[in-house]
Design a protein around this motif. Structure first.
Motif, mmCIF file in Angstrom:
data_model
loop_
_atom_site.group_PDB
_atom_site.id
_atom_site.type_symbol
_atom_site.label_atom_id
_atom_site.label_comp_id
_atom_site.label_asym_id
_atom_site.label_seq_id
_atom_site.Cartn_x
_atom_site.Cartn_y
_atom_site.Cartn_z
ATOM 1 N N LYS A 73 0.842 -1.213 0.000
ATOM 2 C CA LYS A 73 0.000 0.000 0.000
ATOM 3 C C LYS A 73 0.872 1.254 0.000
ATOM 4 O O LYS A 73 0.478 2.278 -0.560
ATOM 5 C CB LYS A 73 -0.946 -0.012 1.200
ATOM 6 C CG LYS A 73 -2.102 -0.984 0.985
ATOM 7 C CD LYS A 73 -3.178 -0.868 2.007
ATOM 8 C CE LYS A 73 -4.332 -1.804 1.624
ATOM 9 N NZ LYS A 73 -5.397 -1.812 2.587
ATOM 10 N N ALA B 180 2.005 1.677 -3.557
ATOM 11 C CA ALA B 180 0.921 2.194 -4.404
ATOM 12 C C ALA B 180 0.525 3.623 -4.030
ATOM 13 O O ALA B 180 -0.303 4.235 -4.706
ATOM 14 C CB ALA B 180 -0.290 1.274 -4.298
ATOM 15 N N GLY B 181 1.081 4.147 -2.946
ATOM 16 C CA GLY B 181 0.738 5.511 -2.518
ATOM 17 C C GLY B 181 -0.584 5.591 -1.789
ATOM 18 O O GLY B 181 -1.123 6.677 -1.599
ATOM 19 N N LEU B 182 -1.129 4.431 -1.360
ATOM 20 C CA LEU B 182 -2.392 4.450 -0.606
ATOM 21 C C LEU B 182 -2.135 4.841 0.849
ATOM 22 O O LEU B 182 -3.038 5.262 1.556
ATOM 23 C CB LEU B 182 -3.072 3.076 -0.662
ATOM 24 C CG LEU B 182 -3.625 2.669 -2.022
ATOM 25 C CD1 LEU B 182 -4.079 1.214 -2.015
ATOM 26 C CD2 LEU B 182 -4.769 3.575 -2.443
ATOM 27 N N LYS C 222 0.957 6.848 3.448
ATOM 28 C CA LYS C 222 2.138 7.732 3.397
ATOM 29 C C LYS C 222 3.237 7.164 4.297
ATOM 30 O O LYS C 222 2.958 6.784 5.435
ATOM 31 C CB LYS C 222 1.769 9.123 3.913
ATOM 32 C CG LYS C 222 0.704 9.812 3.085
ATOM 33 C CD LYS C 222 1.338 10.727 2.081
ATOM 34 C CE LYS C 222 0.264 11.432 1.258
ATOM 35 N NZ LYS C 222 0.731 11.814 -0.046
ATOM 36 N N LYS D 49 -1.342 15.060 -5.971
ATOM 37 C CA LYS D 49 -2.488 14.202 -6.291
ATOM 38 C C LYS D 49 -2.506 13.796 -7.773
ATOM 39 O O LYS D 49 -2.688 12.626 -8.111
ATOM 40 C CB LYS D 49 -3.755 14.979 -5.942
ATOM 41 C CG LYS D 49 -4.987 14.156 -5.739
ATOM 42 C CD LYS D 49 -6.061 15.075 -5.198
ATOM 43 C CE LYS D 49 -7.410 14.447 -5.212
ATOM 44 N NZ LYS D 49 -8.448 15.363 -4.741
ATOM 45 N N MET E 188 -1.945 10.058 -9.360
ATOM 46 C CA MET E 188 -2.968 9.390 -10.189
ATOM 47 C C MET E 188 -2.375 8.946 -11.519
ATOM 48 O O MET E 188 -2.723 7.891 -12.039
ATOM 49 C CB MET E 188 -4.177 10.301 -10.388
ATOM 50 C CG MET E 188 -5.124 10.241 -9.204
ATOM 51 S SD MET E 188 -6.385 11.492 -9.231
ATOM 52 C CE MET E 188 -7.357 10.965 -10.600
ATOM 53 N N ARG F 276 -0.372 5.826 -10.848
ATOM 54 C CA ARG F 276 -1.231 4.665 -10.564
ATOM 55 C C ARG F 276 -1.801 4.028 -11.825
ATOM 56 O O ARG F 276 -2.219 2.875 -11.788
ATOM 57 C CB ARG F 276 -2.371 5.086 -9.640
ATOM 58 C CG ARG F 276 -1.916 5.160 -8.199
ATOM 59 C CD ARG F 276 -3.035 5.615 -7.343
ATOM 60 N NE ARG F 276 -2.619 5.781 -5.967
ATOM 61 C CZ ARG F 276 -3.152 6.643 -5.139
ATOM 62 N NH1 ARG F 276 -4.125 7.424 -5.542
ATOM 63 N NH2 ARG F 276 -2.736 6.727 -3.900
ATOM 64 N N PHE G 85 -3.309 -3.221 -8.794
ATOM 65 C CA PHE G 85 -3.349 -3.695 -7.411
ATOM 66 C C PHE G 85 -4.469 -4.718 -7.289
ATOM 67 O O PHE G 85 -5.626 -4.394 -7.512
ATOM 68 C CB PHE G 85 -3.604 -2.507 -6.478
ATOM 69 C CG PHE G 85 -3.243 -2.758 -5.036
ATOM 70 C CD1 PHE G 85 -3.847 -3.769 -4.307
ATOM 71 C CD2 PHE G 85 -2.284 -1.981 -4.399
ATOM 72 C CE1 PHE G 85 -3.509 -4.003 -2.986
ATOM 73 C CE2 PHE G 85 -1.936 -2.205 -3.084
ATOM 74 C CZ PHE G 85 -2.549 -3.211 -2.370
#
Lengths: 295, 254
Positions: free
Chosen positions: B55, B58-60, B62, B80, B84, B87, B92
């Motif tokens: 996670k 994936a940048g979900l 920090k 942001k 995006m 991603r 995922f």
């Protein structure tokens, strides 16, 4: 800086950083968290309250920022307007009709004592447009729509569906929150006027049983004492209540944590908090419009 | 960062990564390099921080400290819009599949496809989805709701929904958890097929050593938020380390 300034500013600045910290789940250093007891500026409850207020204000700010930046999600907005507006029609119709009929029936004896039953349509019109329709519609929608949004977004959060939207290159805030808040803000005023119409019909049924009055005469009498500011107040209140329901239920659902228990709590808070805020807002907006009328 | 295999391109590079939740430290100094077109397995007991690791990639989530670079970009420092954009190159596969409950299988597949490939016309979208569903043996499920599918079907659709976007990096969170051996075998084959056909770089989080053996080029063993061993399947399980041995014993010698 004076002592009293220190007294207010230090907790506010501290709460700002604690709120920011909680919101982003980001800590400043690893060591600072480990084996340190939680410290509160005032008490746990008061700290949590101000952090929640800060987070909701930030969430609202993000909504207005994203509202005016592309891309828009027209399909999802229409879908949500259908879910929130059209699917609430049956509930609003039944409650509106009953409110109109019962309010008229209960008011009749008091007016009959003064031989003033001819004032009934006017009384009903004022009561419905100025007070009952916006408030009752908003409370019903807080229950029906608020709980639905809170539970839906909450279960999407705990089942990682919101993360999946994020990973697909779509902004979940824009797709889920902006669309739902827009739908509640624009559909609740529509439902308010629909409820007002249905309540008038309920009232007319009671009036027509007791007096020989046509529907046109009844409506003319009912709306005769309603002026532009009353309609404006009604629309503004309905939009503010819609925004409140949308923001709070989306905030609670979007930030759900703790599995199915968390979803239950989010759904519950998505009903209780908007209802409480609607009453607070009612007091302020009515005061503002009363003041505007006399300016 | 130092490249231990200079002939290969580094796709994911992690250095000194720390993450904790409230009072509980989860990752405590992770260092890792993943090269182009390789399948990397992260193995470890439940709660050791494996899912948190992907996670963070994936940048979900920090990071608290340390660096996570994906295709040369520092994930924690992206805004942001940049995140995006990145991603769109990462797929995922979630542990619970994370299919959108309110949409049919077809709509689940269509959701990201039409957003990422805006120039794709309707016929092409329908054809791509049909071909992908047929490739995973679920051609007849397109109008079904996720609640009508079995666990294995959900898992395959969850993976297919990601693969249809042709990601350069795939992150699999427990792809075979809770599935029967036949379905698990099918998913292992799918992971290998994706690697061979699309030259995809993958990180696979798993407890399943059969999956690890069949799909993994390199294994990382995670224990208490740190990697304690790295190498090929045989190298890792040649170890007599008491923290590693139970995995092998449970899967192969019982």
């Amino acid at each position: 800086m004076n002592d009293w300034q220190c007294f207010f500013l230090i907790p506010i600045v501290g709460l700002h950083y604690r709120a920011k910290d909680k919101l982003t789940s980001k800590r400043y250093s690893v060591e600072s968290n480990i084996n340190q007891p939680e410290k509160y500026f005032i008490t746990k409850g008061i700290d949590t309250f101000f952090i929640e207020v800060y987070n909701i204000a930030k969430f609202t700010g993000l909504f207005f920022k994203d509202l005016f930046t592309p891309p828009v999600e027209p399909r999802e907005i229409i879908n949500q307007c259908y879910e929130i507006g059209y699917r609430s029609l049956a509930l609003i119709s039944v409650t509106g009709f009953i409110i109109g009929a019962v309010f008229t029936k209960q008011s009749r004896p008091s007016l009959a004592n003064f031989g003033a039953t001819s004032w009934l349509p006017s009384l009903v019109g004022i009561a419905i447009i100025k007070a009952l329709a916006p408030l009752v519609t908003a409370l019903i929608c807080a229950g029906k729509v608020g709980s639905g949004i809170g539970a839906e977004l909450g279960s999407m959060r705990v089942s990682e569906q919101i993360d999946a939207i994020e990973m697909s290159g779509t902004d979940p805030f824009k797709y889920l929150v902006v669309t739902r808040v827009m739908a509640t803000t624009f559909m609740i005023p529509v439902l308010v006027f629909y409820m007002a119409l249905i309540a008038m019909m309920g009232s007319f049924v009671n009036v027509s049983i007791n007096e020989h009055t046509s529907f046109t005469t009844f409506i003319n009498a009912a709306l005769g004492d309603i002026n532009f500011m009353d309609y404006a107040s009604c629309i503004v209140r309905a939009m503010v209540y819609g925004l409140t329901i949308g923001i709070i239920s989306c905030y609670k659902g979007f930030n759900t944590a703790g599995g199915t228990e968390g979803v239950g709590k989010a759904a519950n808070a998505s009903v209780v908090l908007p209802m409480f805020l609607i009453f607070i807002e009612e007091v302020f907006i009515v005061q503002i419009f009363n003041w505007l009328k006399h300016v | 960062m130092y490249n231990s295999q200079p002939d290969k391109e580094i796709v994911i590079s992690i250095h000194g990564l720390y993450k904790s939740f409230d009072e509980c430290p989860v990752l405590q100094g992770i260092n890792m390099e993943v090269y182009k077109s390789e399948n990397v397995i992260v193995l470890g007991p439940s709660g050791s921080g494996k899912s948190v690791l992907i996670k963070l990639i994936a940048g979900l989530l920090k990071p608290e400290a340390g660096s996570v670079k994906v295709m040369g970009k520092e994930v924690g420092k992206l805004d942001k819009r940049e995140l995006m954009g990145l991603r769109t190159k990462i797929g995922f596969s979630f542990q619970g599949s994370a299919l959108y409950d309110s949409m049919t299988v077809y709509e689940n597949m269509e959701f990201a496809l039409v957003r990422q490939f805006k120039n794709m016309h309707g016929g092409e979208v329908r054809k791509t989805i049909r071909e992908m569903l047929e490739a995973i043996g679920l051609g007849n499920a397109k109008n079904k709701m996720p609640s009508e599918l079995s666990g294995g079907q959900k898992k395959r659709i969850g993976i297919a929904r990601t693969l249809i976007l042709r990601p350069e990096i795939m992150l699999y969170d427990e792809p075979t958890a809770g599935l029967d051996p036949v379905t698990s075998g099918g998913i292992n084959d799918l992971i290998n097929e994706v690697q061979i056909k699309n030259k995809t770089t993958s990180i696979i989080i798993t407890h399943d050593l059969t999956c690890a053996k069949k799909t993994g080029d390199r294994l990382f063993i995670m224990h208490n938020g740190k990697f304690i061993k790295e190498g090929s399947f045989d190298e890792v399980f040649a170890s007599k380390d008491e923290r590693i041995k139970p995995f092998y014993d449970y899967n192969f010698t019982q």
